[in-house]
Design a protein around this motif. Structure first.
Motif, PDB file in Angstrom:
ATOM      1  N   GLU A   1       0.824  -1.207   0.000  1.00  0.00           N
ATOM      2  CA  GLU A   1       0.000   0.000   0.000  1.00  0.00           C
ATOM      3  C   GLU A   1       0.858   1.257   0.000  1.00  0.00           C
ATOM      4  OE1 GLU A   1      -2.917   0.032   3.060  1.00  0.00           O
ATOM      5  OE2 GLU A   1      -3.768  -1.920   2.512  1.00  0.00           O
TER       6      GLU A   1
ATOM      7  N   CYS B   1       2.629   1.603  -3.376  1.00  0.00           N
ATOM      8  CA  CYS B   1       1.697   2.116  -4.381  1.00  0.00           C
ATOM      9  C   CYS B   1       1.488   3.625  -4.220  1.00  0.00           C
ATOM     10  CB  CYS B   1       0.358   1.398  -4.273  1.00  0.00           C
ATOM     11  SG  CYS B   1       0.342  -0.259  -4.972  1.00  0.00           S
ATOM     12  N   LYS B   2       1.289   4.037  -2.991  1.00  0.00           N
ATOM     13  CA  LYS B   2       1.078   5.460  -2.730  1.00  0.00           C
ATOM     14  C   LYS B   2       2.287   6.278  -3.167  1.00  0.00           C
ATOM     15  CE  LYS B   2       0.064   8.715   1.015  1.00  0.00           C
ATOM     16  NZ  LYS B   2      -0.170   8.875   2.475  1.00  0.00           N
TER      17      LYS B   2
ATOM     18  N   ARG C   1       2.457   6.477  -6.968  1.00  0.00           N
ATOM     19  CA  ARG C   1       1.369   7.335  -7.440  1.00  0.00           C
ATOM     20  C   ARG C   1       1.759   8.808  -7.398  1.00  0.00           C
ATOM     21  NH1 ARG C   1      -2.637   6.104  -3.694  1.00  0.00           N
ATOM     22  NH2 ARG C   1      -2.569   4.020  -4.653  1.00  0.00           N
TER      23      ARG C   1
ATOM     24  N   SER D   1      -1.209  -4.518  -7.993  1.00  0.00           N
ATOM     25  CA  SER D   1      -1.548  -3.130  -7.660  1.00  0.00           C
ATOM     26  C   SER D   1      -0.414  -2.182  -8.036  1.00  0.00           C
ATOM     27  CB  SER D   1      -1.879  -3.011  -6.168  1.00  0.00           C
ATOM     28  OG  SER D   1      -0.751  -3.368  -5.368  1.00  0.00           O
ATOM     29  N   ILE D   2       0.816  -2.651  -7.885  1.00  0.00           N
ATOM     30  CA  ILE D   2       1.963  -1.807  -8.238  1.00  0.00           C
ATOM     31  C   ILE D   2       2.068  -1.656  -9.750  1.00  0.00           C
ATOM     32  CG2 ILE D   2       4.495  -1.738  -8.200  1.00  0.00           C
ATOM     33  CD1 ILE D   2       4.194  -3.069  -5.350  1.00  0.00           C
TER      34      ILE D   2
ATOM     35  N   ASP E   1      -0.429  -1.568 -11.732  1.00  0.00           N
ATOM     36  CA  ASP E   1      -1.459  -0.569 -12.043  1.00  0.00           C
ATOM     37  C   ASP E   1      -0.927   0.848 -11.858  1.00  0.00           C
ATOM     38  OD1 ASP E   1      -3.353  -2.468 -12.694  1.00  0.00           O
ATOM     39  OD2 ASP E   1      -4.226  -2.539 -10.676  1.00  0.00           O
ATOM     40  N   GLU E   2      -0.162   1.067 -10.801  1.00  0.00           N
ATOM     41  CA  GLU E   2       0.401   2.397 -10.553  1.00  0.00           C
ATOM     42  C   GLU E   2       1.486   2.747 -11.569  1.00  0.00           C
ATOM     43  OE1 GLU E   2      -0.944   4.431  -8.631  1.00  0.00           O
ATOM     44  OE2 GLU E   2      -2.226   3.087  -7.485  1.00  0.00           O
TER      45      GLU E   2
END
Length: 476
Positions: A122, A125-126, A129, A146-147, A149-150
Protein backbone atom coordinates in the motif's frame (compact mmCIF):
# COMPACT_ATOMS: atom_id res chain seq x y z
CA UNK A 1 58.03 5.17 -15.27
CA UNK A 2 55.79 4.25 -12.38
CA UNK A 3 52.13 3.79 -11.55
CA UNK A 4 50.32 7.15 -11.72
CA UNK A 5 50.36 9.57 -8.83
CA UNK A 6 47.22 10.26 -6.83
CA UNK A 7 45.71 13.37 -8.33
CA UNK A 8 44.42 16.21 -6.20
CA UNK A 9 40.72 15.63 -5.69
CA UNK A 10 38.38 18.18 -7.29
CA UNK A 11 37.46 21.03 -4.99
CA UNK A 12 33.78 20.18 -5.46
CA UNK A 13 34.35 16.66 -4.10
CA UNK A 14 36.40 17.90 -1.16
CA UNK A 15 33.67 20.37 -0.29
CA UNK A 16 31.05 17.61 -0.46
CA UNK A 17 33.08 15.46 1.92
CA UNK A 18 33.50 18.32 4.38
CA UNK A 19 29.83 19.25 4.23
CA UNK A 20 28.69 15.61 4.49
CA UNK A 21 30.85 15.06 7.57
CA UNK A 22 29.44 18.19 9.22
CA UNK A 23 25.93 17.14 8.24
CA UNK A 24 26.39 13.66 9.71
CA UNK A 25 27.71 15.18 12.93
CA UNK A 26 24.79 17.64 13.16
CA UNK A 27 22.13 14.97 12.58
CA UNK A 28 23.66 12.31 14.82
CA UNK A 29 21.80 13.81 17.77
CA UNK A 30 18.88 11.47 18.59
CA UNK A 31 16.70 14.36 19.73
CA UNK A 32 16.90 16.04 16.32
CA UNK A 33 17.76 19.47 17.73
CA UNK A 34 19.45 20.68 14.55
CA UNK A 35 17.00 19.41 11.92
CA UNK A 36 15.40 22.79 11.27
CA UNK A 37 18.73 24.60 11.28
CA UNK A 38 20.17 22.19 8.72
CA UNK A 39 17.08 22.39 6.52
CA UNK A 40 17.25 26.19 6.47
CA UNK A 41 20.98 26.05 5.70
CA UNK A 42 20.35 23.96 2.59
CA UNK A 43 17.49 26.04 1.24
CA UNK A 44 19.85 27.92 -1.07
CA UNK A 45 21.67 24.76 -2.23
CA UNK A 46 21.05 23.45 -5.75
CA UNK A 47 19.39 20.07 -6.20
CA UNK A 48 22.65 18.74 -7.70
CA UNK A 49 24.43 19.38 -4.39
CA UNK A 50 21.67 17.60 -2.47
CA UNK A 51 21.82 14.63 -4.88
CA UNK A 52 25.57 14.30 -4.45
CA UNK A 53 25.32 14.48 -0.66
CA UNK A 54 22.57 11.85 -0.63
CA UNK A 55 24.67 9.58 -2.83
CA UNK A 56 27.69 9.83 -0.53
CA UNK A 57 25.77 9.40 2.72
CA UNK A 58 23.18 6.75 1.77
CA UNK A 59 25.88 4.51 0.30
CA UNK A 60 28.07 4.73 3.42
CA UNK A 61 27.31 1.20 4.69
CA UNK A 62 29.36 1.72 7.86
CA UNK A 63 27.28 4.70 8.87
CA UNK A 64 24.47 4.05 11.35
CA UNK A 65 21.08 3.63 9.66
CA UNK A 66 19.42 6.23 11.89
CA UNK A 67 21.87 8.91 10.72
CA UNK A 68 21.47 7.94 7.07
CA UNK A 69 17.70 8.11 7.39
CA UNK A 70 17.93 11.49 9.12
CA UNK A 71 20.00 12.77 6.19
CA UNK A 72 17.40 11.40 3.76
CA UNK A 73 14.67 13.29 5.59
CA UNK A 74 16.58 16.56 5.57
CA UNK A 75 18.18 16.45 2.11
CA UNK A 76 15.39 14.99 -0.02
CA UNK A 77 13.82 18.10 -1.44
CA UNK A 78 11.06 18.30 -4.04
CA UNK A 79 13.46 19.23 -6.87
CA UNK A 80 15.89 16.32 -6.32
CA UNK A 81 15.86 14.12 -9.45
CA UNK A 82 17.97 11.04 -8.59
CA UNK A 83 17.84 8.80 -5.52
CA UNK A 84 19.47 5.49 -4.63
CA UNK A 85 18.19 4.47 -1.19
CA UNK A 86 21.09 2.19 -0.29
CA UNK A 87 20.72 -0.63 2.24
CA UNK A 88 18.53 -0.19 5.32
CA UNK A 89 17.19 -2.53 8.02
CA UNK A 90 13.49 -3.43 8.01
CA UNK A 91 12.60 -0.93 10.73
CA UNK A 92 13.06 1.94 8.25
CA UNK A 93 11.17 0.57 5.22
CA UNK A 94 7.80 2.19 5.90
CA UNK A 95 9.45 5.47 6.93
CA UNK A 96 11.53 5.56 3.75
CA UNK A 97 8.49 4.99 1.55
CA UNK A 98 6.57 7.74 3.33
CA UNK A 99 9.49 10.18 3.15
CA UNK A 100 10.02 9.61 -0.58
CA UNK A 101 6.29 9.94 -1.27
CA UNK A 102 6.12 13.20 0.65
CA UNK A 103 9.38 14.87 -0.41
CA UNK A 104 10.48 13.28 -3.69
CA UNK A 105 7.69 14.40 -5.99
CA UNK A 106 9.97 15.32 -8.90
CA UNK A 107 12.23 12.30 -8.77
CA UNK A 108 13.16 11.01 -12.23
CA UNK A 109 15.35 8.08 -11.17
CA UNK A 110 14.64 5.87 -8.15
CA UNK A 111 16.57 2.75 -7.15
CA UNK A 112 15.22 0.81 -4.15
CA UNK A 113 17.38 -2.34 -4.38
CA UNK A 114 18.62 -1.93 -0.82
CA UNK A 115 15.20 -2.01 0.86
CA UNK A 116 12.79 -4.97 0.89
CA UNK A 117 9.52 -3.02 0.71
CA UNK A 118 7.62 -5.97 -0.74
CA UNK A 119 5.79 -6.27 2.59
CA UNK A 120 4.40 -2.72 2.28
CA UNK A 121 2.42 -2.76 -0.99
CA UNK A 122 0.00 0.00 0.00
CA UNK A 123 2.79 2.42 0.92
CA UNK A 124 4.76 1.48 -2.20
CA UNK A 125 1.70 2.12 -4.38
CA UNK A 126 1.08 5.46 -2.73
CA UNK A 127 4.70 6.46 -3.29
CA UNK A 128 4.69 5.51 -6.99
CA UNK A 129 1.37 7.34 -7.44
CA UNK A 130 2.96 10.58 -6.27
CA UNK A 131 6.16 10.26 -8.34
CA UNK A 132 4.65 11.27 -11.67
CA UNK A 133 7.97 12.36 -13.20
CA UNK A 134 9.77 9.00 -12.88
CA UNK A 135 11.80 7.87 -15.90
CA UNK A 136 13.71 5.03 -14.21
CA UNK A 137 12.27 2.78 -11.50
CA UNK A 138 14.16 -0.13 -9.91
CA UNK A 139 12.06 -2.30 -7.57
CA UNK A 140 13.18 -5.96 -8.03
CA UNK A 141 11.19 -8.68 -6.21
CA UNK A 142 8.59 -6.12 -5.09
CA UNK A 143 5.93 -5.66 -7.78
CA UNK A 144 2.39 -7.04 -7.48
CA UNK A 145 -0.74 -6.33 -9.54
CA UNK A 146 -1.55 -3.13 -7.66
CA UNK A 147 1.96 -1.81 -8.24
CA UNK A 148 1.75 -2.64 -11.96
CA UNK A 149 -1.46 -0.57 -12.04
CA UNK A 150 0.40 2.40 -10.55
CA UNK A 151 3.34 1.99 -12.93
CA UNK A 152 0.92 2.32 -15.86
CA UNK A 153 0.29 5.90 -14.80
CA UNK A 154 3.98 6.85 -15.14
CA UNK A 155 3.79 8.49 -18.56
CA UNK A 156 7.53 9.29 -18.77
CA UNK A 157 8.90 5.90 -17.67
CA UNK A 158 11.69 4.57 -19.92
CA UNK A 159 13.30 1.90 -17.68
CA UNK A 160 11.54 -0.51 -15.29
CA UNK A 161 13.17 -3.21 -13.16
CA UNK A 162 10.63 -5.67 -11.73
CA UNK A 163 12.82 -8.76 -12.07
CA UNK A 164 13.11 -11.60 -9.58
CA UNK A 165 10.43 -13.53 -7.76
CA UNK A 166 7.12 -12.13 -8.91
CA UNK A 167 4.13 -11.21 -6.77
CA UNK A 168 2.02 -10.21 -9.78
CA UNK A 169 -0.35 -12.52 -11.65
CA UNK A 170 -0.68 -13.22 -15.38
CA UNK A 171 -3.69 -10.92 -15.47
CA UNK A 172 -1.76 -8.20 -13.70
CA UNK A 173 1.32 -8.24 -15.93
CA UNK A 174 -0.83 -8.36 -19.07
CA UNK A 175 -1.89 -4.81 -18.26
CA UNK A 176 1.69 -3.59 -18.76
CA UNK A 177 1.37 -1.24 -21.74
CA UNK A 178 3.56 1.76 -22.51
CA UNK A 179 4.75 3.79 -25.49
CA UNK A 180 7.71 5.20 -23.54
CA UNK A 181 9.22 2.09 -21.88
CA UNK A 182 12.52 1.12 -23.54
CA UNK A 183 14.28 -1.17 -21.04
CA UNK A 184 12.53 -3.88 -19.02
CA UNK A 185 14.08 -6.16 -16.38
CA UNK A 186 11.64 -8.99 -15.75
CA UNK A 187 11.68 -12.66 -14.72
CA UNK A 188 14.65 -14.73 -13.58
CA UNK A 189 17.65 -16.06 -15.48
CA UNK A 190 16.94 -19.63 -16.59
CA UNK A 191 13.22 -19.60 -15.73
CA UNK A 192 10.58 -19.81 -18.45
CA UNK A 193 7.61 -18.61 -16.42
CA UNK A 194 7.29 -15.06 -15.11
CA UNK A 195 4.65 -15.79 -12.48
CA UNK A 196 3.76 -18.57 -10.06
CA UNK A 197 0.98 -19.62 -12.43
CA UNK A 198 1.85 -22.44 -14.81
CA UNK A 199 1.13 -20.69 -18.12
CA UNK A 200 3.16 -17.51 -17.82
CA UNK A 201 6.13 -18.04 -20.13
CA UNK A 202 6.68 -17.40 -23.86
CA UNK A 203 3.09 -16.35 -24.62
CA UNK A 204 3.04 -13.81 -21.81
CA UNK A 205 6.42 -12.34 -22.82
CA UNK A 206 5.27 -12.19 -26.45
CA UNK A 207 2.24 -10.15 -25.39
CA UNK A 208 4.44 -7.83 -23.30
CA UNK A 209 6.73 -7.22 -26.29
CA UNK A 210 3.76 -6.33 -28.51
CA UNK A 211 2.39 -3.95 -25.87
CA UNK A 212 5.74 -2.11 -25.51
CA UNK A 213 6.40 -0.88 -29.08
CA UNK A 214 9.55 1.10 -28.22
CA UNK A 215 11.24 -1.62 -26.14
CA UNK A 216 14.94 -2.01 -26.99
CA UNK A 217 16.02 -4.45 -24.27
CA UNK A 218 14.52 -7.26 -22.17
CA UNK A 219 17.02 -8.10 -19.46
CA UNK A 220 17.12 -11.07 -17.05
CA UNK A 221 14.63 -13.14 -19.12
CA UNK A 222 16.36 -16.04 -20.88
CA UNK A 223 13.81 -17.13 -23.51
CA UNK A 224 13.02 -13.99 -25.49
CA UNK A 225 13.66 -15.75 -28.81
CA UNK A 226 10.87 -18.24 -28.16
CA UNK A 227 8.49 -15.34 -27.49
CA UNK A 228 9.51 -13.73 -30.79
CA UNK A 229 8.85 -17.01 -32.59
CA UNK A 230 5.25 -16.92 -31.35
CA UNK A 231 4.86 -13.33 -32.56
CA UNK A 232 6.33 -14.18 -35.96
CA UNK A 233 3.96 -17.09 -36.49
CA UNK A 234 1.03 -14.82 -35.72
CA UNK A 235 2.25 -11.73 -37.57
CA UNK A 236 5.32 -12.17 -39.86
CA UNK A 237 5.28 -8.46 -40.73
CA UNK A 238 5.75 -7.36 -37.11
CA UNK A 239 9.00 -5.48 -36.39
CA UNK A 240 10.43 -4.84 -32.95
CA UNK A 241 13.01 -2.26 -31.90
CA UNK A 242 14.92 -4.74 -29.72
CA UNK A 243 18.68 -4.12 -29.64
CA UNK A 244 19.47 -6.81 -27.04
CA UNK A 245 17.98 -10.21 -26.25
CA UNK A 246 18.81 -13.44 -24.42
CA UNK A 247 17.59 -16.81 -25.67
CA UNK A 248 18.07 -20.42 -24.57
CA UNK A 249 18.23 -23.57 -26.72
CA UNK A 250 17.72 -21.47 -29.82
CA UNK A 251 16.36 -23.43 -32.79
CA UNK A 252 16.78 -22.59 -36.47
CA UNK A 253 13.14 -21.50 -36.62
CA UNK A 254 13.57 -19.27 -33.59
CA UNK A 255 16.70 -17.73 -35.11
CA UNK A 256 14.79 -16.98 -38.31
CA UNK A 257 12.14 -15.21 -36.22
CA UNK A 258 14.78 -13.15 -34.40
CA UNK A 259 16.37 -12.09 -37.68
CA UNK A 260 13.06 -11.07 -39.26
CA UNK A 261 11.62 -9.29 -36.23
CA UNK A 262 14.77 -7.63 -34.83
CA UNK A 263 16.69 -5.88 -37.64
CA UNK A 264 18.26 -3.44 -35.16
CA UNK A 265 19.76 -6.13 -32.88
CA UNK A 266 23.22 -5.10 -31.64
CA UNK A 267 23.81 -7.58 -28.80
CA UNK A 268 22.67 -11.19 -28.39
CA UNK A 269 23.17 -13.86 -25.72
CA UNK A 270 22.54 -17.44 -26.87
CA UNK A 271 22.59 -20.37 -24.44
CA UNK A 272 23.14 -23.78 -26.11
CA UNK A 273 22.08 -22.82 -29.66
CA UNK A 274 21.09 -25.56 -32.11
CA UNK A 275 23.50 -26.55 -34.86
CA UNK A 276 23.23 -24.12 -37.76
CA UNK A 277 22.11 -21.13 -35.69
CA UNK A 278 25.56 -19.52 -35.76
CA UNK A 279 25.56 -19.39 -39.55
CA UNK A 280 22.32 -17.41 -39.52
CA UNK A 281 23.79 -14.80 -37.17
CA UNK A 282 25.60 -13.29 -40.17
CA UNK A 283 22.26 -11.86 -41.29
CA UNK A 284 22.22 -9.52 -38.27
CA UNK A 285 24.11 -6.63 -39.85
CA UNK A 286 24.22 -4.43 -36.74
CA UNK A 287 25.39 -7.12 -34.31
CA UNK A 288 28.53 -6.03 -32.42
CA UNK A 289 28.30 -8.00 -29.15
CA UNK A 290 27.95 -11.79 -28.93
CA UNK A 291 27.74 -14.07 -25.89
CA UNK A 292 27.53 -17.85 -26.38
CA UNK A 293 27.10 -20.65 -23.86
CA UNK A 294 28.04 -24.20 -24.92
CA UNK A 295 28.63 -23.22 -28.55
CA UNK A 296 30.06 -25.37 -31.33
CA UNK A 297 33.55 -23.92 -31.75
CA UNK A 298 33.69 -24.88 -35.43
CA UNK A 299 30.50 -22.92 -36.02
CA UNK A 300 31.88 -19.98 -34.04
CA UNK A 301 34.98 -19.86 -36.26
CA UNK A 302 32.91 -20.18 -39.45
CA UNK A 303 30.71 -17.30 -38.31
CA UNK A 304 33.72 -15.14 -37.45
CA UNK A 305 35.22 -15.79 -40.88
CA UNK A 306 32.14 -14.17 -42.41
CA UNK A 307 31.14 -11.52 -39.87
CA UNK A 308 34.04 -11.16 -37.42
CA UNK A 309 34.90 -7.65 -38.55
CA UNK A 310 31.66 -6.25 -37.11
CA UNK A 311 32.15 -7.66 -33.59
CA UNK A 312 33.57 -5.65 -30.69
CA UNK A 313 32.59 -7.94 -27.79
CA UNK A 314 32.87 -11.75 -27.70
CA UNK A 315 32.02 -13.90 -24.67
CA UNK A 316 32.30 -17.70 -24.76
CA UNK A 317 31.29 -20.08 -21.95
CA UNK A 318 31.32 -23.79 -21.16
CA UNK A 319 33.07 -25.77 -23.88
CA UNK A 320 36.20 -27.71 -22.94
CA UNK A 321 35.75 -30.47 -25.54
CA UNK A 322 37.84 -28.65 -28.13
CA UNK A 323 40.57 -26.02 -28.02
CA UNK A 324 39.87 -22.42 -28.94
CA UNK A 325 42.83 -20.67 -30.54
CA UNK A 326 42.78 -17.06 -29.32
CA UNK A 327 45.30 -16.01 -31.96
CA UNK A 328 42.78 -17.09 -34.60
CA UNK A 329 40.09 -15.06 -32.83
CA UNK A 330 42.37 -12.02 -32.96
CA UNK A 331 42.88 -12.50 -36.70
CA UNK A 332 39.19 -12.96 -37.50
CA UNK A 333 37.92 -10.18 -35.20
CA UNK A 334 40.26 -7.21 -35.80
CA UNK A 335 37.98 -4.74 -33.98
CA UNK A 336 37.58 -6.90 -30.87
CA UNK A 337 37.68 -4.76 -27.71
CA UNK A 338 36.46 -7.27 -25.10
CA UNK A 339 36.93 -11.03 -24.92
CA UNK A 340 35.68 -13.17 -22.03
CA UNK A 341 36.12 -16.94 -21.70
CA UNK A 342 34.61 -19.03 -18.91
CA UNK A 343 35.37 -22.75 -18.58
CA UNK A 344 37.00 -23.01 -22.00
CA UNK A 345 40.10 -24.77 -23.34
CA UNK A 346 42.41 -22.10 -24.74
CA UNK A 347 45.54 -21.99 -26.88
CA UNK A 348 47.53 -19.26 -28.65
CA UNK A 349 49.43 -20.70 -31.61
CA UNK A 350 50.26 -17.82 -33.96
CA UNK A 351 52.81 -15.73 -32.06
CA UNK A 352 52.84 -13.04 -34.76
CA UNK A 353 49.16 -12.21 -34.26
CA UNK A 354 48.44 -8.80 -32.76
CA UNK A 355 45.13 -7.48 -31.49
CA UNK A 356 45.29 -3.73 -31.93
CA UNK A 357 41.82 -2.96 -30.52
CA UNK A 358 41.73 -5.34 -27.54
CA UNK A 359 41.26 -3.56 -24.21
CA UNK A 360 39.54 -5.98 -21.82
CA UNK A 361 40.29 -9.70 -21.29
CA UNK A 362 38.73 -12.09 -18.75
CA UNK A 363 39.79 -15.75 -18.63
CA UNK A 364 38.02 -17.62 -15.81
CA UNK A 365 38.31 -21.32 -14.92
CA UNK A 366 39.87 -22.12 -18.29
CA UNK A 367 42.28 -24.91 -19.23
CA UNK A 368 45.32 -23.17 -20.68
CA UNK A 369 49.06 -22.74 -20.33
CA UNK A 370 50.91 -19.67 -19.12
CA UNK A 371 51.86 -18.97 -22.74
CA UNK A 372 48.31 -17.79 -23.45
CA UNK A 373 48.62 -15.12 -20.76
CA UNK A 374 52.07 -14.05 -21.96
CA UNK A 375 51.06 -13.76 -25.60
CA UNK A 376 47.96 -11.72 -24.85
CA UNK A 377 49.97 -9.33 -22.68
CA UNK A 378 52.64 -8.92 -25.35
CA UNK A 379 50.41 -8.91 -28.44
CA UNK A 380 47.67 -6.51 -27.30
CA UNK A 381 49.43 -3.12 -27.01
CA UNK A 382 46.29 -1.20 -25.97
CA UNK A 383 45.19 -3.65 -23.28
CA UNK A 384 43.67 -1.89 -20.26
CA UNK A 385 42.33 -4.72 -18.10
CA UNK A 386 43.28 -8.38 -17.77
CA UNK A 387 41.66 -10.84 -15.36
CA UNK A 388 42.96 -14.41 -15.11
CA UNK A 389 40.94 -16.63 -12.78
CA UNK A 390 42.92 -19.79 -13.53
CA UNK A 391 46.02 -21.41 -12.04
CA UNK A 392 49.13 -19.96 -13.65
CA UNK A 393 52.77 -20.84 -12.93
CA UNK A 394 54.42 -17.62 -14.05
CA UNK A 395 57.41 -16.54 -11.96
CA UNK A 396 58.95 -13.21 -11.05
CA UNK A 397 61.41 -13.85 -13.87
CA UNK A 398 58.56 -14.11 -16.35
CA UNK A 399 57.17 -10.78 -15.16
CA UNK A 400 60.65 -9.25 -15.46
CA UNK A 401 60.96 -10.45 -19.06
CA UNK A 402 57.47 -9.19 -19.91
CA UNK A 403 58.33 -5.74 -18.56
CA UNK A 404 61.57 -5.76 -20.57
CA UNK A 405 59.70 -6.60 -23.78
CA UNK A 406 56.59 -4.39 -23.40
CA UNK A 407 55.92 -0.97 -21.95
CA UNK A 408 52.31 -1.75 -20.90
CA UNK A 409 51.53 1.87 -21.54
CA UNK A 410 47.75 1.43 -21.26
CA UNK A 411 47.42 -1.33 -18.65
CA UNK A 412 45.20 -0.18 -15.74
CA UNK A 413 44.11 -3.42 -14.01
CA UNK A 414 45.86 -6.78 -13.68
CA UNK A 415 44.21 -9.65 -11.77
CA UNK A 416 45.88 -13.04 -11.24
CA UNK A 417 43.68 -15.05 -8.86
CA UNK A 418 45.97 -18.05 -8.42
CA UNK A 419 49.64 -17.33 -9.10
CA UNK A 420 51.55 -19.04 -6.29
CA UNK A 421 54.94 -18.49 -7.96
CA UNK A 422 54.63 -14.70 -7.98
CA UNK A 423 55.92 -12.68 -5.03
CA UNK A 424 56.18 -9.08 -3.87
CA UNK A 425 59.01 -8.67 -6.41
CA UNK A 426 56.48 -8.88 -9.25
CA UNK A 427 54.31 -6.22 -7.62
CA UNK A 428 57.31 -3.89 -7.40
CA UNK A 429 58.24 -4.62 -11.01
CA UNK A 430 54.71 -3.86 -12.24
CA UNK A 431 54.21 -0.71 -10.18
CA UNK A 432 57.57 0.60 -11.29
CA UNK A 433 57.04 -0.19 -14.97
CA UNK A 434 53.36 0.40 -15.85
CA UNK A 435 52.57 4.14 -16.02
CA UNK A 436 48.78 3.73 -15.74
CA UNK A 437 48.44 0.66 -13.53
CA UNK A 438 45.90 1.36 -10.78
CA UNK A 439 44.82 -2.10 -9.54
CA UNK A 440 46.68 -5.37 -8.86
CA UNK A 441 44.76 -8.38 -7.51
CA UNK A 442 44.08 -10.94 -6.13
CA UNK A 443 47.26 -10.99 -4.08
CA UNK A 444 45.91 -13.54 -1.61
CA UNK A 445 46.49 -16.03 -4.43
CA UNK A 446 50.19 -15.07 -4.69
CA UNK A 447 53.21 -16.12 -2.62
CA UNK A 448 53.01 -13.12 -0.31
CA UNK A 449 52.60 -12.45 3.39
CA UNK A 450 50.86 -9.66 5.25
CA UNK A 451 54.07 -7.89 6.27
CA UNK A 452 55.15 -7.70 2.62
CA UNK A 453 51.78 -6.29 1.64
CA UNK A 454 51.95 -3.73 4.45
CA UNK A 455 55.42 -2.70 3.28
CA UNK A 456 54.25 -2.24 -0.33
CA UNK A 457 51.25 -0.23 0.78
CA UNK A 458 53.52 1.97 2.88
CA UNK A 459 55.63 2.68 -0.22
CA UNK A 460 52.50 3.44 -2.23
CA UNK A 461 51.27 5.87 0.42
CA UNK A 462 54.69 7.51 0.86
CA UNK A 463 55.13 8.08 -2.87
CA UNK A 464 51.52 9.25 -3.39
CA UNK A 465 50.99 6.46 -5.93
CA UNK A 466 47.50 5.79 -7.26
CA UNK A 467 47.64 2.00 -6.95
CA UNK A 468 45.31 -0.35 -5.07
CA UNK A 469 46.53 -3.78 -3.96
CA UNK A 470 43.66 -6.21 -3.45
CA UNK A 471 42.22 -7.57 -1.29
CA UNK A 472 42.14 -4.57 1.03
CA UNK A 473 40.84 -6.48 4.09
CA UNK A 474 42.35 -9.48 5.85
CA UNK A 475 45.04 -10.86 3.61
CA UNK A 476 46.14 -14.22 4.94
Amino acid sequence: MMSPKVQVLPLSYLCLKVVSNQLIYALSDEEGKYYEVVEKYFLAATYEVLQDLLKIILNSVNLDASIRYACLEVLLREDVKKLDTGIFPQFYYRKILETIAYKGKRLQQLNMKGVWVRDYPEQLCKMIRRLKHLKTLTIPHMADDSIIDEVLNLKKLTMLDICGEACYTVGGIRKLKSDTLRVLDIGNFGKIDLCQEEISGYELVAQIIEQLPNLISIRTYSYTGSALWLIYNKNPKYRSKLMYLHDTRTTLETMDSIIKLCPDLESIHLDTPESGVMEKLSQLRKLNSLKLIKPSLDEVINYLKVSGTQLQVLKLNHNKKFSLDLSQICLLVPNLQTVECFQMKLTFTNLNTYSMALQNVELLYCDMSDHVVRYILTNAPFLKRMVVGCVINMTDGDIFRLCAECNFQNLEELWFSCARCLTATSVELLMGHCPNLRVIGQLNGWDMHQDELDYLRAIIAATNTDLTLLPVGNFL
